[in-house]
Motif scaffolding. Structure first.
Motif, mmCIF file in Angstrom:
data_model
loop_
_atom_site.group_PDB
_atom_site.id
_atom_site.type_symbol
_atom_site.label_atom_id
_atom_site.label_comp_id
_atom_site.label_asym_id
_atom_site.label_seq_id
_atom_site.Cartn_x
_atom_site.Cartn_y
_atom_site.Cartn_z
ATOM 1 N N SER A 239 0.839 -1.197 0.000
ATOM 2 C CA SER A 239 0.000 0.000 0.000
ATOM 3 C C SER A 239 0.877 1.252 0.000
ATOM 4 O O SER A 239 1.940 1.270 0.632
ATOM 5 C CB SER A 239 -0.897 -0.001 1.240
ATOM 6 O OG SER A 239 -1.532 1.248 1.419
ATOM 7 N N PRO A 240 0.465 2.316 -0.678
ATOM 8 C CA PRO A 240 1.274 3.538 -0.667
ATOM 9 C C PRO A 240 1.304 4.224 0.693
ATOM 10 O O PRO A 240 2.221 4.985 0.985
ATOM 11 C CB PRO A 240 0.586 4.427 -1.708
ATOM 12 C CG PRO A 240 -0.808 3.910 -1.803
ATOM 13 C CD PRO A 240 -0.720 2.441 -1.563
ATOM 14 N N PHE A 241 0.293 3.973 1.540
ATOM 15 C CA PHE A 241 0.231 4.587 2.865
ATOM 16 C C PHE A 241 0.505 3.513 3.916
ATOM 17 O O PHE A 241 -0.231 2.531 4.022
ATOM 18 C CB PHE A 241 -1.142 5.209 3.122
ATOM 19 C CG PHE A 241 -1.478 6.370 2.221
ATOM 20 C CD1 PHE A 241 -0.478 7.094 1.596
ATOM 21 C CD2 PHE A 241 -2.792 6.735 2.010
ATOM 22 C CE1 PHE A 241 -0.783 8.170 0.766
ATOM 23 C CE2 PHE A 241 -3.115 7.812 1.184
ATOM 24 C CZ PHE A 241 -2.101 8.533 0.558
ATOM 25 N N ALA A 242 1.582 3.677 4.687
ATOM 26 C CA ALA A 242 1.932 2.707 5.715
ATOM 27 C C ALA A 242 0.944 2.786 6.875
ATOM 28 O O ALA A 242 0.333 3.815 7.143
ATOM 29 C CB ALA A 242 3.347 2.970 6.225
ATOM 30 N N LYS A 243 0.785 1.667 7.580
ATOM 31 C CA LYS A 243 -0.071 1.602 8.756
ATOM 32 C C LYS A 243 0.700 2.091 9.976
ATOM 33 O O LYS A 243 1.842 1.676 10.209
ATOM 34 C CB LYS A 243 -0.536 0.158 8.976
ATOM 35 C CG LYS A 243 -1.305 -0.065 10.266
ATOM 36 C CD LYS A 243 -2.659 0.629 10.257
ATOM 37 C CE LYS A 243 -3.461 0.249 11.508
ATOM 38 N NZ LYS A 243 -4.749 0.970 11.584
ATOM 39 N N ASP A 244 0.054 2.960 10.770
ATOM 40 C CA ASP A 244 0.696 3.497 11.979
ATOM 41 C C ASP A 244 2.085 4.045 11.676
ATOM 42 O O ASP A 244 3.027 3.899 12.457
ATOM 43 C CB ASP A 244 0.791 2.428 13.070
ATOM 44 C CG ASP A 244 -0.571 1.988 13.558
ATOM 45 O OD1 ASP A 244 -1.513 2.800 13.475
ATOM 46 O OD2 ASP A 244 -0.706 0.840 14.010
ATOM 47 N N ILE A 245 2.233 4.643 10.524
ATOM 48 C CA ILE A 245 3.466 5.250 10.032
ATOM 49 C C ILE A 245 4.529 4.220 9.646
ATOM 50 O O ILE A 245 5.213 4.353 8.640
ATOM 51 C CB ILE A 245 4.058 6.244 11.046
ATOM 52 C CG1 ILE A 245 3.096 7.423 11.237
ATOM 53 C CG2 ILE A 245 5.410 6.755 10.607
ATOM 54 C CD1 ILE A 245 3.577 8.447 12.236
ATOM 55 N N GLU A 246 4.664 3.120 10.394
ATOM 56 C CA GLU A 246 5.831 2.251 10.246
ATOM 57 C C GLU A 246 5.614 0.969 9.461
ATOM 58 O O GLU A 246 6.568 0.378 8.962
ATOM 59 C CB GLU A 246 6.360 1.882 11.631
ATOM 60 C CG GLU A 246 5.374 1.086 12.469
ATOM 61 C CD GLU A 246 5.952 0.742 13.829
ATOM 62 O OE1 GLU A 246 7.101 0.270 13.866
ATOM 63 O OE2 GLU A 246 5.270 0.940 14.833
ATOM 64 N N THR A 247 4.376 0.477 9.344
ATOM 65 C CA THR A 247 4.149 -0.864 8.823
ATOM 66 C C THR A 247 3.757 -0.838 7.353
ATOM 67 O O THR A 247 2.666 -0.382 6.992
ATOM 68 C CB THR A 247 3.049 -1.586 9.635
ATOM 69 O OG1 THR A 247 3.425 -1.619 11.007
ATOM 70 C CG2 THR A 247 2.851 -2.995 9.120
#
Length: 887
Positions: free
Chosen positions: A120-128
């Motif tokens: 995904s282009p947007f990481a989960k919780d900034i880091e994942t």
């Protein structure tokens, strides 16, 4: 060894019309490629443990998307996340993924038909970094294979905990139309899903098409009575009301005050060295617009953001896919896969919070104490904690596009099978904040010019508010292009059979972009998280695999893979596995291997990113005992990437046995063990405050008042390679089939994952402030229940089919409160049920319900809303009607 049954009763009915076609196809194909190996086999049972989930099994869960079904699997653990809980502060709105064994979503490799998928282009919780499962509609899935041991020797990076291989449908002949509508017992989350499938199958090829439409309504925290407020004290939990209230609180900073002004502040206590401790926060109780009395807690004006926040965002997705094979010449066939999806997601959060970002000079006419010369705050420069409720709740739309194309050819040359393919994938998203977002620079100007009075909101004009309200944009894309090839066949004959081998290569280029607009980059948007990351890498891999028939009853698998990354170097990972069948009814299997996970492009290249986590300042709490210090309070945390990161490495082994006790009963037991090193982690705001709260490089505070710590101003966090993780446990799988003369056929299953150990290294500090690395046992702790199980029964009798599944999650301990006490979170059991009628020609009608008895998610005091949305679901009972028609 063949399992007792591979399809549930429901899936058998759904595929009834295609049975003869499937049998014919099986007769043509003598060898098949099994997940976890590049060597084609004549059976599905190899040396590694694999759990297969059919289309019917997915349907029996009642889930309309993949994550709804996969997160119920016992092997899914901490780090699994669905679209629920995606508030305006989330950085992966609308995304979902699975974390096998609780080792994190980024340590679980997701494949489609055996090939990688872009993250995904947007990481989960900034880091994942994660593969978004929402890009794959359930209607396109034939089955899902879950490889439950490390597989880096076969597939490379990220296959640390295992592999989820999603096999697309290739068996459509004619047209199929299906529809599903559902609603929840407690409101919100209603769904509509309609699918059109069509295809053709001949001796020369197969062509399969799917068009899928999915829509889900949103659910707000206020829609569930137990999450309707962030003040969970009525349930025995924390008061997590925001410390950024409305109209808010006045906060003074020592550096903004003269000595005389500082000396006028009220004294709330005395430090150990006798220094007076001054009060620095004051709820706004002056003028006409004052903080409601019930919202003043610990001298801070609080705000209940829960009713205004999205619990499950609304989403709408349209997907198209094609999957086909066509004979090109004798012995050579071409294949192609294409998928496209457009998705729209809406998210709402409460009004944007500020934490001392805004100031008001002492001579400002709108100063709350301007008309009271005798007050100790008169003429004092102040900052504030307040929410911009004046301009409304924050609202965001996320529009995403997903494209995947694979084209290749396969064939046979002198008894060797070969295959080559080219893949290109692009996932992009645009996130638009269209309401409720303040620009800090313009808000400060509005305060200075008198256009906006934050302390008297009722006096403000539409023009004044419009001066600092803004819109935001964030654009992200993730792309991957790859070329891969394999060749497999028999090398030579041993006494027990032929030694088979596979050789291959893969060349891959990945790129990720995550770019918020210039307002974020200048730090002008407060209270809302956004990320910035730009990076790319090249990867080249070569691999080899051998299957050695040591004895008639013993097979040995040897594999090795060498990878070369452009941004951190090379790695080589081996794997050894065996399959021993001393008798026809018994298989003993085992594997050992090493695995690795390359640092994600986000972890390497993330720019400065601001978070606003809730943290308990435990050390200051011990010093002051003040409620404001002992309750969760939001602070600004600054996170950034680290280009010096090294890959995570791990060693894993598995040992199991499968016993076909009778024709109708089988039992399988597998012991698994993972030993990881150099874990890449964002340490986390609470952990940093706990371990290093006196280190000014990590936790920036206001000046000390004598020996008493100053209030936290900022927390500096980043990604580091820290310590390791050890976890082990066992899986238990039971299957039993019962056929009766009058009551029909019954099929029973039971699957358990039990963790014996889950130890992880982390920071800790002593009373003197010295930090060290210690081992924490997380087994049975927050988000890490020790065991999970599912049990199910399928029933078929004439024209009627039914399923009943139970899902169990063990109890576990909550996070420690400020006194070090841990609350015991209850276990959770839910039931899913379906009833289907197949008496009409080519038509199947189904009634079902997920969480049949509407079991409420257990209470979790440490969470602001009293729930652990990563472990439990708050959707409640979801009843649905579904039809499937073939023509």
């Amino acid at each position: 060894m063949k399992p007792i049954f591979t399809l549930s009763a429901l899936s058998a009915a759904m595929l009834l019309g295609q049975t003869q076609l499937a049998v014919a196809a099986e007769e043509k194909v003598e060898r098949i490629e099994v997940t976890g190996s590049h060597i084609k086999r004549t059976d599905m049972e190899g040396p590694s443990p694999i759990q297969s989930i059919s289309a019917g099994d997915l349907a029996a869960t009642g889930s309309t998307d993949l994550i709804g079904a996969l997160q119920k699997l016992p092997v899914s653990g901490a780090g699994t996340f669905s679209t629920q809980g995606n508030s305006s502060d989330d950085t992966a709105n609308g995304g979902s993924s699975v974390a096998l064994r609780g080792l994190g979503a980024s340590s679980t490799l997701v494949l489609i038909n055996g090939r990688r998928v872009a993250v995904s282009p947007f990481a989960k919780d900034i880091e994942t970094s994660f593969v978004d499962l929402n890009t794959i509609p359930v209607s396109s899935v034939k089955r899902i294979d879950i490889l439950k041991d490390g597989a880096s020797a076969t597939y490379g990076s990220d296959a640390v905990a295992g592999v989820i291989n999603i096999i697309l449908r290739n068996d459509i002949d004619g047209f199929e139309l299906s529809g599903k509508v559902s609603d929840t017992a407690d409101g919100g989350g209603e769904e509509q899903n309609f699918t059109l499938l069509w295809g053709s199958s001949t001796d020369k090829g197969q062509h399969n098409f799917a068009l899928d439409y999915f829509k889900r309504g949103d659910v707000f925290y206020g829609d569930r009575d137990y999450t309707a407020t962030a003040d969970q004290r009525f349930r025995g939990g924390n008061n997590s009301l925001s410390s950024s209230g409305f109209p808010g609180s006045v906060e003074v900073v020592r550096g903004m005050l003269t000595d005389e002004q500082w000396a006028r502040l009220p004294v709330t206590g005395t430090a150990d060295d006798g220094t007076p401790i001054r009060q620095t926060i004051f709820a706004d109780v002056w003028g006409n617009d004052t903080c409601p009395e019930e919202m003043i807690i610990g001298d801070i004006c609080r705000y209940d953001y829960a009713p205004h926040m999205t619990l499950i965002p609304s989403t709408e997705r349209v997907s198209f896919s094609y999957n086909g094979v066509q004979e090109l010449t004798d012995g050579v066939e071409g294949f192609a896969e294409f998928a496209a999806q457009h998705a729209s997601t809406f998210i709402q959060g409460a009004g944007s919070p500020s934490f001392t970002e805004l100031t008001m000079m002492g001579d400002n006419p709108n100063h709350p104490l301007a008309s009271d010369p005798s007050h100790f705050l008169h003429g004092v420069d102040i900052s504030m904690r307040r929410r911009t409720v004046d301009i409304g709740n924050r609202k965001k739309d996320v529009d995403s596009e997903y494209y995947r194309a694979v084209i290749g050819a396969r064939g046979n040359f002198k008894d060797w099978d070969w295959e080559v393919a080219y893949s290109t994938i692009r996932s992009s998203a645009v996130e638009k904040g269209f309401d409720g977002f303040p620009n800090k620079r313009l808000a400060q100007e509005a305060i200075d010019m008198g256009l906006w009075n934050p302390f008297e909101p009722s006096t403000n004009t539409a023009e004044g508010l419009a001066y600092f309200e803004t819109t935001t944009t964030r654009y992200g894309s993730s792309t991957m292009q790859s070329v891969d090839g394999t060749i497999s066949g028999e090398l030579f004959e041993l006494g027990a059979g032929y030694v088979s081998a596979a050789f291959g290569f893969e060349s891959r280029r990945e790129k990720i972009e995550d770019n918020p607009d210039s307002q974020y980059l200048r730090g002008e948007i407060f209270g809302t998280e956004a990320t910035q990351a730009n990076g790319d890498r090249d990867n080249t891999a070569v691999f080899a695999e051998f299957s050695v028939p040591v004895l008639d009853t013993l097979e040995l698998q040897l594999a090795v893979r060498h990878e070369d990354y452009s941004d951190f170097g090379t790695t080589t990972d081996p794997k050894v596995a065996f399959r021993w069948a001393p008798v026809d009814s018994l298989v003993v299997r085992g594997s050992w291997g090493t695995a690795f996970r390359a640092p994600s492009l986000v972890q390497l290249h993330l720019g400065r990113t601001d978070e606003s986590p809730s943290v308990i300042d435990k050390e200051r709490c011990r010093q002051t005992g003040a409620e404001a210090d002992c309750e969760p309070t939001e602070y600004t945390a600054v996170v950034a990437g680290n280009k010096e990161l090294q890959p995570e490495t791990s060693e894993n082994y598995n040992l199991g046995v499968v016993w076909q006790a009778t024709d109708d009963f089988s039992i399988g037991v597998d012991y698994w063990n993972y030993d990881q090193d150099d874990l890449i982690k964002k340490i986390g705001a609470q952990k940093l405050v706990d371990c290093c709260g006196t280190d000014p490089n990590l936790v920036v505070r206001a000046p000390m008042q004598g020996s008493t710590l100053g209030r936290i101003l900022r927390i500096n966090d980043t990604f580091v390679n820290i310590g390791g993780r050890d976890t082990d446990g066992f899986d238990l799988n039971l299957a039993y089939a019962l056929t009766t003369q009058s009551m029909g056929e019954f099929k029973f299953t039971y699957n358990l994952t039990y963790a014996l150990n889950f130890e992880e290294q982390s920071f800790e500090s002593d009373d003197a402030g010295n930090t060290s690395i210690v081992v924490e046992d997380l087994n049975g702790e927050h988000e890490h229940p020790q065991y999970r199980w599912t049990a199910g029964v399928d029933w078929a009798n004439n024209d009627w089919l039914a399923t009943l599944n139970a899902n169990y999650i063990d109890s576990y301990n909550d996070l420690a409160d400020s006194d070090g006490n841990k609350f015991k979170i209850d276990s959770w059991t839910t039931f899913d049920a379906t009833v289907s009628y197949i008496g009409f020609k080519d038509l199947t009608l189904t009634l079902g319900a997920a969480n049949l008895f509407n079991e409420e998610a257990p209470f979790v005091p440490s969470d602001a809303m009293g729930i652990d949305a990563k472990t439990h679901s708050t959707l409640g009972r979801q009843a649905y009607f579904k039809f499937d028609y073939k023509f």
